[in-house]
Design an enzyme around this catalytic site. Structure first.
Site, short mmCIF file in Angstrom:
data_model
loop_
_atom_site.label_atom_id
_atom_site.label_comp_id
_atom_site.label_asym_id
_atom_site.label_seq_id
_atom_site.Cartn_x
_atom_site.Cartn_y
_atom_site.Cartn_z
N SER A 179 46.84 32.55 40.28
CA SER A 179 46.85 33.67 41.22
C SER A 179 47.44 34.88 40.53
CB SER A 179 47.61 33.28 42.49
OG SER A 179 47.49 34.29 43.47
N THR A 180 48.53 35.45 41.04
CA THR A 180 49.09 36.66 40.47
C THR A 180 49.48 36.45 39.01
OG1 THR A 180 49.98 37.18 42.65
CG2 THR A 180 50.83 38.45 40.78
N HIS A 205 42.68 33.52 42.42
CA HIS A 205 42.66 34.34 43.64
C HIS A 205 42.31 35.78 43.28
CE1 HIS A 205 45.79 31.27 45.29
NE2 HIS A 205 44.56 30.83 45.44
N MET A 298 51.72 33.38 43.16
CA MET A 298 52.60 33.30 44.33
C MET A 298 52.25 32.10 45.19
SD MET A 298 52.55 37.14 45.86
CE MET A 298 52.29 38.57 44.81
N ASP A 301 49.67 27.27 46.67
CA ASP A 301 48.29 26.77 46.61
C ASP A 301 48.07 25.98 45.34
OD1 ASP A 301 45.64 26.37 47.35
OD2 ASP A 301 44.95 28.21 46.39
#
Length: 354
Positions: A179-180, A205, A298, A301
């Site tokens: 993600s991030t 993401h 973050m 998930d």
């Protein structure tokens, strides 16, 4: 990216600290006012300055030392990408790119994420009419500031190694979630993947407007062939499949020749596509040697899905804290026993093919 998560303990921690200090950089007075208004109602955030161009912003960064910078992508004289490169090289600071999520905007913002921007958010318009998610994103970025400086001063970065050779006992299928910070991380990891790598399925993401462009960028930079996944794609050696953003989960479908399924269902862990959904489908439908990897991001998930993979005999890896832009997803995966080991980003590809 800029997706809401349940982070009550972290939010409590932020409120006990000094407010996050933000510098807003945009050539539009209207856009600066919108950002200031969006952040002004949060007691944990203070807008300490506004700049109309990177030259003003450079002097303000020296004088104000902000925790976070919001940065327009398209500005006259020096665009946001050029300024971001200077920030990351000379004064590493979490930067949130404020972008139009059009095709040109997506390409530019992907370049920013690859350089090291913390995240991006859409300008109000067709995709979004408010900056509702911005305060939460700013607070997450402020929390990541110390880690960003440590990461920049730490392990070697970039494509420092040639492509690896698959081991005879290595995985027959790889799943990766991020993600991030994942755009930058995936560029580094996949640059070392061999051209004949095992089928590799990735959930990163990203907004829907970004995934096709990102797959194309990865394909140009990596030895293996990278594509945005399509319904019914047969998974083959030498191929990397990136889940398309915006509305469907990517799953592995069982068959004589396993294939990709894109499924319309509700968000999982706040995301669609979700890493958990992908990993759970791999655990259920693949019976050969497999490896699961959680990179920077973050929230949580992917942690539960990675545990399911490990319980089915998969080798499982989490990126370590020092090399993660945000040590959320990998931390949870390790804490619940889903990841058998934590490794620096620079060693992730080698661990996959060890």
């Amino acid at each position: 990216m800029n997706t809401n998560h349940s982070r009550a303990p972290a939010d409590i921690a932020v409120s006990a600290r000094a407010p996050a200090r933000v510098l807003v950089v945009d050539d539009s007075m209207t856009m600066r006012a919108l950002i200031r208004h969006a952040l002004g109602g949060d007691p944990d955030i203070t807008v300490v300055g506004e700049a109309a161009n990177p030259y003003e912003a450079r002097e303000m960064m020296k004088a104000l030392d902000p925790d976070v910078v919001t940065l327009d992508v398209e500005m006259p004289d020096m665009n946001g990408i050029e300024f971001l490169e200077k920030i990351m090289r000379l004064r590493p600071t979490p930067v949130i790119m404020v972008s139009n999520l059009t095709a040109p905007g997506a390409a530019a913002t992907l370049a920013a994420l690859e350089i090291g921007a913390f995240d991006c958010i859409a300008k109000p318009g067709a995709q979004s009419n408010t900056f509702e998610a911005l305060p939460g994103l700013v607070k997450e970025a402020a929390r990541a500031r110390a880690g960003l400086a440590r990461r920049r001063d730490g392990a070697p970065r970039g494509r420092t190694a040639a492509a690896l050779t698959p081991s005879a006992t290595g995985p027959e299928l790889v799943g990766i979630g991020s993600s991030t910070g994942g755009v930058e991380a995936l560029m580094q990891v996949l640059a070392e993947f061999p051209a004949d790598c095992p089928p590799t399925l990735i959930v990163q993401h990203l907004p829907a407007a970004f995934t096709g462009s990102f797959a194309a960028r990865l394909d140009r930079a990596c030895p293996a062939h990278v594509t945005e996944a399509k319904e019914g794609d047969l998974v083959r050696n030498g191929r990397v499949y990136l889940a398309p953003g915006g509305g469907r989960h990517m799953m592995l479908r069982k068959g004589v020749q396993p294939s990709i399924a894109l499924v319309e269902d509700g968000p999982v862990c706040g995301h669609r596509p979700s890493v958990d959904v992908l990993f759970a489908s791999i655990a259920k439908n693949f019976k050969g040697r497999m490896t699961g990897v959680i990179l920077t991001g973050m929230g949580r998930d992917g942690a539960q899905g990675l545990l399911e993979m490990r319980n089915c005999g998969a080798r499982t890896i989490a990126q370590d804290e020092d090399s993660s832009l945000v040590y959320g997803m990998p931390r949870v995966a390790y804490e619940i026993g889903a990841a058998e080991k934590r490794v620096p980003l620079a060693r992730v590809a080698r661990q996959i093919f060890a």
